[in-house]
Design a protein around this motif. Structure first.
Motif, PDB file in Angstrom:
ATOM      1  N   GLY A   1       8.487  -4.525   1.615  1.00 23.89           N
ATOM      2  CA  GLY A   1       7.246  -5.533   0.889  1.00 23.89           C
ATOM      3  C   GLY A   1       6.441  -5.746   2.307  1.00 23.89           C
ATOM      4  O   GLY A   1       5.415  -6.448   2.027  1.00 23.89           O
TER       5      GLY A   1
ATOM      6  N   VAL B   1       0.464   1.607   7.397  1.00 23.40           N
ATOM      7  CA  VAL B   1       0.932   0.464   8.431  1.00 23.40           C
ATOM      8  C   VAL B   1      -0.490   0.038   8.962  1.00 23.40           C
ATOM      9  O   VAL B   1      -1.394   0.470   8.657  1.00 23.40           O
TER      10      VAL B   1
ATOM     11  N   VAL C   1      -3.551  -8.710  -0.888  1.00 23.15           N
ATOM     12  CA  VAL C   1      -2.439  -7.905  -1.381  1.00 23.15           C
ATOM     13  C   VAL C   1      -3.283  -7.004  -2.450  1.00 23.15           C
ATOM     14  O   VAL C   1      -2.800  -5.660  -2.587  1.00 23.15           O
TER      15      VAL C   1
ATOM     16  N   GLN D   1      11.942   3.277  12.586  1.00 23.33           N
ATOM     17  CA  GLN D   1      10.609   3.213  13.100  1.00 23.33           C
ATOM     18  C   GLN D   1       9.888   4.675  13.303  1.00 23.33           C
ATOM     19  O   GLN D   1      10.657   5.238  14.093  1.00 23.33           O
TER      20      GLN D   1
ATOM     21  N   HIS E   1       6.997 -16.572   3.984  1.00 15.04           N
ATOM     22  CA  HIS E   1       6.111 -16.752   5.369  1.00 15.04           C
ATOM     23  C   HIS E   1       4.899 -16.137   5.522  1.00 15.04           C
ATOM     24  O   HIS E   1       4.018 -16.355   6.650  1.00 15.04           O
TER      25      HIS E   1
ATOM     26  N   TYR F   1       0.182 -15.854  -2.004  1.00 15.83           N
ATOM     27  CA  TYR F   1       0.193 -15.472  -3.720  1.00 15.83           C
ATOM     28  C   TYR F   1      -0.841 -14.467  -3.635  1.00 15.83           C
ATOM     29  O   TYR F   1      -1.563 -14.118  -2.555  1.00 15.83           O
TER      30      TYR F   1
ATOM     31  N   GLY G   1      -4.029   0.838   3.269  1.00 14.46           N
ATOM     32  CA  GLY G   1      -3.697  -0.396   3.719  1.00 14.46           C
ATOM     33  C   GLY G   1      -4.704  -1.382   3.615  1.00 14.46           C
ATOM     34  O   GLY G   1      -5.879  -1.047   3.414  1.00 14.46           O
TER      35      GLY G   1
ATOM     36  N   SER H   1      11.471  -2.094   9.134  1.00 14.45           N
ATOM     37  CA  SER H   1      12.357  -3.227   9.063  1.00 14.45           C
ATOM     38  C   SER H   1      13.319  -3.067   8.087  1.00 14.45           C
ATOM     39  O   SER H   1      13.388  -1.831   7.407  1.00 14.45           O
TER      40      SER H   1
ATOM     41  N   ALA I   1       2.014 -13.387   2.874  1.00 14.71           N
ATOM     42  CA  ALA I   1       1.235 -13.554   1.826  1.00 14.71           C
ATOM     43  C   ALA I   1       1.934 -14.851   0.972  1.00 14.71           C
ATOM     44  O   ALA I   1       3.106 -14.735   0.691  1.00 14.71           O
TER      45      ALA I   1
ATOM     46  N   ALA J   1       0.965  -1.300   0.126  1.00 20.06           N
ATOM     47  CA  ALA J   1      -0.083  -0.231   0.015  1.00 20.06           C
ATOM     48  C   ALA J   1       0.970   1.184  -0.160  1.00 20.06           C
ATOM     49  O   ALA J   1       0.480   2.306  -0.848  1.00 20.06           O
TER      50      ALA J   1
ATOM     51  N   ALA K   1      -4.612  -4.024  -0.401  1.00 17.60           N
ATOM     52  CA  ALA K   1      -3.755  -3.163  -0.147  1.00 17.60           C
ATOM     53  C   ALA K   1      -3.386  -2.205  -1.239  1.00 17.60           C
ATOM     54  O   ALA K   1      -3.100  -1.148  -1.246  1.00 17.60           O
TER      55      ALA K   1
HETATM   56  C1  LIG Z   1       0.324 -15.099   7.263  1.00 17.52           C
HETATM   57  C2  LIG Z   1      -0.089 -14.128   5.995  1.00 17.52           C
HETATM   58  C3  LIG Z   1      -0.472 -14.691   4.890  1.00 17.52           C
HETATM   59  C4  LIG Z   1      -1.385 -13.984   3.955  1.00 17.52           C
HETATM   60  N1  LIG Z   1      -1.824 -14.682   2.933  1.00 17.52           N
HETATM   61  C5  LIG Z   1      -2.232 -13.919   1.821  1.00 17.52           C
HETATM   62  C6  LIG Z   1      -2.584 -14.427   0.666  1.00 17.52           C
HETATM   63  O1  LIG Z   1      -2.338 -15.491   0.423  1.00 17.52           O
HETATM   64  N2  LIG Z   1      -2.950 -13.614  -0.508  1.00 17.52           N
HETATM   65  C7  LIG Z   1      -3.244 -12.153  -0.280  1.00 17.52           C
HETATM   66  O2  LIG Z   1      -3.719 -11.445  -1.302  1.00 17.52           O
HETATM   67  N3  LIG Z   1      -2.882 -11.493   0.882  1.00 17.52           N
HETATM   68  C8  LIG Z   1      -2.448 -12.475   1.984  1.00 17.52           C
HETATM   69  N4  LIG Z   1      -1.889 -11.916   2.994  1.00 17.52           N
HETATM   70  C9  LIG Z   1      -2.310 -10.406   3.409  1.00 17.52           C
HETATM   71  C10 LIG Z   1      -1.140  -9.340   2.560  1.00 17.52           C
HETATM   72  O3  LIG Z   1      -0.151  -9.796   2.955  1.00 17.52           O
HETATM   73  C11 LIG Z   1      -1.650  -8.181   3.144  1.00 17.52           C
HETATM   74  O4  LIG Z   1      -2.969  -7.772   2.744  1.00 17.52           O
HETATM   75  C12 LIG Z   1      -0.902  -6.885   2.501  1.00 17.52           C
HETATM   76  O5  LIG Z   1       0.412  -7.412   2.213  1.00 17.52           O
HETATM   77  C13 LIG Z   1      -0.734  -5.716   3.104  1.00 17.52           C
HETATM   78  O6  LIG Z   1      -0.093  -4.722   2.870  1.00 17.52           O
HETATM   79  P1  LIG Z   1       0.036  -3.351   3.453  1.00 17.52           P
HETATM   80  O7  LIG Z   1       0.824  -2.589   2.364  1.00 17.52           O
HETATM   81  O8  LIG Z   1      -1.273  -2.896   3.684  1.00 17.52           O
HETATM   82  O9  LIG Z   1       0.609  -3.811   4.794  1.00 17.52           O
HETATM   83  P2  LIG Z   1       2.167  -4.128   5.231  1.00 17.52           P
HETATM   84  O10 LIG Z   1       2.469  -5.392   4.101  1.00 17.52           O
HETATM   85  O11 LIG Z   1       1.990  -4.829   6.460  1.00 17.52           O
HETATM   86  O12 LIG Z   1       3.109  -3.160   5.327  1.00 17.52           O
HETATM   87  C14 LIG Z   1       3.046  -2.152   6.288  1.00 17.52           C
HETATM   88  C15 LIG Z   1       4.659  -1.847   6.533  1.00 17.52           C
HETATM   89  O13 LIG Z   1       4.773  -0.998   7.549  1.00 17.52           O
HETATM   90  C16 LIG Z   1       5.984  -1.134   8.236  1.00 17.52           C
HETATM   91  N5  LIG Z   1       5.726  -0.468   9.809  1.00 17.52           N
HETATM   92  C17 LIG Z   1       4.997  -0.655  10.579  1.00 17.52           C
HETATM   93  N6  LIG Z   1       4.828   0.262  11.459  1.00 17.52           N
HETATM   94  C18 LIG Z   1       5.818   1.086  11.294  1.00 17.52           C
HETATM   95  C19 LIG Z   1       6.408   2.408  12.038  1.00 17.52           C
HETATM   96  N7  LIG Z   1       5.962   2.940  12.856  1.00 17.52           N
HETATM   97  N8  LIG Z   1       7.308   2.976  11.125  1.00 17.52           N
HETATM   98  C20 LIG Z   1       8.103   2.484   9.946  1.00 17.52           C
HETATM   99  N9  LIG Z   1       7.434   1.430   9.192  1.00 17.52           N
HETATM  100  C21 LIG Z   1       6.295   0.663  10.011  1.00 17.52           C
HETATM  101  C22 LIG Z   1       5.848  -2.615   8.221  1.00 17.52           C
HETATM  102  O14 LIG Z   1       7.322  -3.190   8.837  1.00 17.52           O
HETATM  103  C23 LIG Z   1       5.728  -3.250   7.191  1.00 17.52           C
HETATM  104  O15 LIG Z   1       6.763  -3.314   6.408  1.00 17.52           O
HETATM  105  C24 LIG Z   1      -1.455 -12.584   4.068  1.00 17.52           C
HETATM  106  C25 LIG Z   1      -0.776 -11.976   5.235  1.00 17.52           C
HETATM  107  C26 LIG Z   1      -0.257 -12.779   6.172  1.00 17.52           C
HETATM  108  C27 LIG Z   1       0.502 -12.082   7.456  1.00 17.52           C
END
Ligand SMILES: Cc1cc2nc3c(=O)[nH]c(=O)nc-3n(C[C@H](O)[C@H](O)[C@H](O)COP(=O)(O)OP(=O)(O)OC[C@H]3O[C@@H](n4cnc5c(N)ncnc54)[C@H](O)[C@@H]3O)c2cc1C
Length: 322
Positions: free
Chosen positions: A37, A156, A304, A126, A52, A56, A296, A33, A54, A12, A307
């Motif tokens: 990703g 986030v 995915v 962070q 470990h 797919y 997000g 981190s 997402a 996102a 997001a």
């Molecule tokens: C176990 C698991 C299985 C999944 N399986 C699937 C699947 O098969 N198919 C699918 O479509 N989706 C799946 N998902 C969901 C998918 O991974 C998420 O919907 C998507 O990746 C979320 O993206 P995002 O950008 O919203 O958040 P995130 O990917 O969580 O990104 C947020 C980022 O912000 C960072 N962050 C947090 N707080 C701070 C801070 N204070 N300062 C700086 N950085 C910070 C974090 O380190 C992270 O890198 C799965 C998720 C998990 C955990």
């Protein structure tokens, strides 16, 4: 040209930053981190690599589908063609749907890395707080403060966005409604092939929700490496266990599905406190006066693609305000 700070380098945050940078703005992403990703994550160790988070992703929105086609031609991702089954209380069936599923190459973060090309990311930073003074945003972290941003984006998980969003109470009230379920993941390498005729399975009724042979994905090294995801209920009940205690419990859960589990070479558990989200269905949150937004999966839909759509949605709201 405006200056924008984005907190979070998951899909996102990265897609939102990409859209703003493509429109000529100066964007900096802060990521706590070492990698890019977020939950599209790959872990490398002695046992090999494992996706470990997402597993797919699917693409239903035509804009996302078009990006996927483009990135496929660049070798960033590929369709997943493994055999997927459904196991429900002892009954195994192939999954009937033919919806294309995609994976990053060589690991899930590839999609975010490709989208982030050319965008500045400050890793291992962070963000502890953000504040606005005379219309300008500041970002405060362990390394000090950066001032002078015209707009601020939180990308986030909702729980982590909440303390940062209190400066804009209207947004904070909506962020407080965001939810994530936890998920314990087990990354396990077996000494011999698991005796099953599927590569991945949705599980119902054995404390596990999903299992997948990681090496059945394109571009991965061979080996009997599996990722097991516990159900949200089991993960919640066992959230504070040590990772070392979780590993044998999830191997036991696997035995319910596959009684003849081969010897384990290595098993490591990973706790996702904020994994899948039910999604608020609002696209993204934006306060035009404050030039402050949040995006997000939890804003849109907990996948995915959700997001990605949320980051695109927030960029479209923010651009006219810059
Ligand atoms: C176990 C698991 C299985 C999944 N399986 C699937 C699947 O098969 N198919 C699918 O479509 N989706 C799946 N998902 C969901 C998918 O991974 C998420 O919907 C998507 O990746 C979320 O993206 P995002 O950008 O919203 O958040 P995130 O990917 O969580 O990104 C947020 C980022 O912000 C960072 N962050 C947090 N707080 C701070 C801070 N204070 N300062 C700086 N950085 C910070 C974090 O380190 C992270 O890198 C799965 C998720 C998990 C955990």
């Amino acid at each position: 040209m405006s200056r924008v700070a984005v907190v979070g380098a998951g899909i996102a945050g990265v897609v939102c930053a990409r859209a703003l940078a493509d429109a000529g703005h100066q964007v900096r992403i802060y990521e706590k981190s070492r990698g890019t990703g977020g939950r599209m994550a790959t872990r490398r160790g002695d046992a090999g690599t494992f996706d470990h988070g997402a597993q797919y992703f699917t693409a239903r929105d035509p804009r996302f589908q078009s990006l996927i086609r483009h990135l496929e031609t660049k070798g960033v991702l590929a369709p997943y063609r493994g055999r997927i089954a459904q196991w429900s209380a002892g009954v195994l069936k192939p999954v009937a749907d033919r919806e294309p599923r995609y994976v990053g190459l060589p690991g899930m973060p590839a999609l975010c890395r490709a989208l982030a090309e050319g965008v500045e990311i400050v890793h291992e930073q962070q963000v502890a707080a953000v504040e606005q003074l005379q219309g300008r945003w500041s970002v405060l972290g362990a390394a000090g403060r950066d001032d002078g941003y015209d707009a601020l984006v939180l990308a986030v998980p909702a729980v982590q966005a909440l303390p940062l969003s209190v400066v804009v109470p209207g947004i904070a009230a909506r962020v407080a409604q965001g939810r994530h379920h936890p998920c314990w993941a087990l990354l396990v390498k077996f000494a011999a092939p698991l005796p099953v005729d599927f590569d991945a399975a949705f599980i119902e009724g054995a404390h596990l929700g999903w299992i997948m042979r990681d090496s059945s994905k394109p571009g991965r090294e061979p080996g009997e490496r599996w990722v097991l995801h516990a159900t949200a209920d089991w993960s919640r009940e066992n959230l504070e266990l040590d990772a070392g205690a979780v590993a044998p419990l999830l191997i036991e859960a696997l035995r319910v599905v596959v009684p003849a589990v081969p010897p384990v070479i290595e098993a490591r558990a990973h706790r996702w406190r904020y994994a899948l989200s039910p999604g608020l269905g609002v696209g993204s949150l934006f306060d035009r006066d404050a030039r402050f937004g949040a995006c997000g999966d939890w804003c849109a839909d907990g996948r995915v693609e959700g997001a990605w759509l949320s980051g695109v949605d927030l960029a479209a709201k923010l651009l006219p305000a810059l």
